[in-house]
Design an enzyme around this catalytic site. Structure first.
Site, PDB file in Angstrom:
ATOM      1  CG  ASP A 147     -14.271 -15.333  33.050  1.00 36.01           C
ATOM      2  OD1 ASP A 147     -14.404 -15.763  31.887  1.00 36.01           O
ATOM      3  OD2 ASP A 147     -15.215 -14.891  33.728  1.00 36.01           O
ATOM      4  NE  ARG A 193     -19.969  -8.935  31.274  1.00 31.80           N
ATOM      5  CZ  ARG A 193     -21.187  -8.432  31.043  1.00 31.80           C
ATOM      6  NH1 ARG A 193     -21.378  -7.122  31.029  1.00 31.80           N
ATOM      7  NH2 ARG A 193     -22.208  -9.216  30.846  1.00 31.80           N
TER       8      ARG A 193
END
Lengths: 413, 413
Positions: A147, A193
């Protein structure tokens, strides 16, 4: 050098894996052995396994240079992982006493934890506890996450390979979308996310031989479904095959994830929580019904974190380096720190390691800066591309055996 | 040799692409040029584009040996494709007259069509029409399909690379599924509406370093949801991470696809038809609700037909060979035939090309023989594995430029 090292080493892996997380494990193991460590233990499933004294002697599983090279190329966390958050020290010292008791029994002096934000929180708490209680054990964090959302470090190992995978398959899917002479919209659903680094990486598909995706939607920007529909409709008027990359984490103004807008409840997890997937399917359904054209919803799924068949050499090398640098720093006396990457130059790409106080890294999430997203909020800027491009460079060929990439399995070794 | 060749060549691509379909195009083009063809035309989007006289002079787009090698590694159909079925000759001669008029205008003597079942139907009809009407144009079929469902030929180019891709990522996903110390079920949804060749290929993940998928469900076997649920439940009792590969085309006893069992109607196409996707999501939902464990539904999606970053060298070489063999045969006088692959031996793998009457191939679908599926109907046999294994062997490295696989784009060339 070896005379300086007293006691044993333990290493664990935590959080979601990356395609190169085991290169960091190899970096810790090899550097520790090379610098004279006695025993190097691996904790199975991170701190959670450590609490059950589930540890292995790494030298019983990595027996040759070939094993090291296989380990580097093995996807998923070789030792297993966990998602385990230690309580605050003031709330529960009993669990800390247990951990330190186990570490003392194993005569551990150096503790390495390969992970992201939550894992750095573990390093922070354990190093604090050691200082508070006069333990000589040194704790060092080794960064990893696809991420790329860790603070302070220029980037995190694992991101480059995920970005390379995403850009590569985005190129392939864009080409595939042109096969029929008909109108179509393809939606690529990409992990992340809260941080849009991976979705933005789809822009790297753009080049001399590829027109790139038409729009990118990052979770940093509030998503407007009507606006999205209008943009797709406008695009479809000027080109037959429209390709849009969208983060699984995009949210509408009221705070709901786009994937929560659907009425479908097919797919809930064990706790009744809807999984964060379905963003592209929901939007594909809208496009199909309202525009009447062919749609495809393609989830890039877990392969983003485990496609070790197409890792980047810059990335896998840096993953090894941060593991080695953590060992070096700990052996030289550091504790409560994480290894960071400091970029000296974009072009030529030069990047060095440094050490940084883990207290300033743990629990901080680094998202894509607003100025690296265009004003309309539907693409990344050239600065973003210049930042990512060096991280996807070069390849490390898989070791192919009988037609398939060979991995190192804990049970085999 | 060149003195023998009168007139021009035209080549088209039809049906769904494969990762190596352009290697067959390269094989047709290079062999035709090497054997003295004057002009080699490419029809854009197959016969559908030909009817609109949308053709290109291939030599304007393939100018060097480097272009040939880039073309071989380019995913999707370089010339574009179509799904177009010619009417029966007796029903509509007007469309045939138009096609032959266009071919005559271009002075075509050799017509090559790279495709699957439907494309061979086109070759059959055009070659019949030529004979009926005394046209000298020769028509040859070049086989391709990831589905491996063409009759007579031992296998089809494109299948090997798709199988290699599926087996490779199945290995990665199996490893990924072991990362947490918790119960989970992963469902891999694999292409193949009526033939389970690709789903069966997931079995090739099994080896010294991988336990392989636990069950495989092919469309050749009627699917029983309750039986499936019981099997998964039983498996979960003996192992934490259960991985099951399932064809998108599995059907229950009443003839409905499993993906049609859901009430969700998010995702219908322009004609209101539900797309054949969602099998794994439906079953994951059932498992999640009834067993309460973590589930993942992973659709292997379009990458199965366009992942040119991991093609097999046996496959891409055979794809080139069948293109070349078609040219050789047509130049030597054959028409109304398809090139087939004849396996001489499994081990060592030896395979040669031959030619075969296209009338006996068109519209026939080859599924996995019952004896290559185990009695319980949930796995393939060793004979199946022995058949597929040679087809995934060896690699052709992508040409990497600036970190990504380079392709040849029609617009660029």
């Amino acid at each position: 050098m070896s005379a300086l090292i007293k006691g044993n080493v333990i290493v664990g892996q935590s959080g979601g894996p990356t395609a190169v997380i085991n290169s960091s494990l190899a970096g810790v193991y090899k550097t520790a052995i090379d610098r004279g460590a006695n025993k190097v233990y691996g904790m199975l499933h991170g701190v959670q396994g450590l609490l059950e004294e589930r540890v292995v002697d790494m030298s019983e599983h990595i027996k040759s240079d070939l094993d090291i090279d296989l380990l580097k190329r093995t996807p998923s966390s070789f030792l297993g992982s966990c998602r385990y958050k230690l309580p605050e020290i003031r709330d529960n010292t009993e669990i800390y006493d247990r951990i330190f008791g186990i570490l003392d029994k194993l005569e551990i002096r150096y503790f390495f934890y390969i992970g992201g934000n939550d894992s750095m929180d573990t390093i922070k708490k354990l190093s604090d506890y050691a200082i508070l209680n006069g333990s000589p054990i040194r704790f060092m964090g080794v960064p990893k996450t696809i991420d790329n959302d860790l603070a302070v470090t220029d980037h995190t190992p694992g991101f480059g390979s995920a970005a390379k995978y995403i850009a590569s398959i985005t190129k392939e899917v864009i080409r595939d979308g042109l096969v029929y002479d008909q109108e179509s919209v393809t939606l690529l659903e990409i992990m992340g996310r809260n941080a849009g680094w991976l979705t933005g990486a789809a822009a790297l598909a753009t080049g001399e031989d590829c027109e790139g995706p038409d729009m990118l939607f990052l979770p940093e920007i509030t998503f407007d479904v009507d606006h999205f529909m209008k943009k797709v409709t406008d695009l479809q008027k000027v080109k037959k095959s429209v390709v849009v990359a969208i983060s699984e984490g995009v949210k509408v103004a009221d705070g709901r994830y786009v994937c929560e807008l659907t009425d479908n409840i097919d797919y809930v997890d064990a706790f009744g929580h809807r999984q964060l997937t379905g963003t592209s399917r929901y939007l594909a359904g809208r496009i199909s019904r309202e525009m009447g054209c062919k749609t495809r919803a393609i989830e890039f799924n877990s392969l983003q974190r485990c496609a070790s068949h197409i890792v980047g050499r810059v990335d896998i090398t840096e993953a090894f380096q941060v593991g080695g640098a953590a060992v070096k720093a700990a052996f030289e006396g550091e504790t409560g720190k994480m290894i960071i990457l400091k970029r000296v130059s974009d072009d030529p790409y030069i990047c060095v390691t440094d050490i940084y106080d883990v207290h300033k890294i743990a629990n901080v999430e680094k998202t894509v800066p607003r100025e690296w997203i265009n004003e309309a909020g539907d693409y990344v800027t050239q600065d973003f591309v210049n930042y990512v491009r060096p991280l996807i460079q070069a390849e490390l060929t898989p070791i192919m055996v009988d037609g398939l990439p060979r991995h190192l399995r804990l049970e085999d070794a």
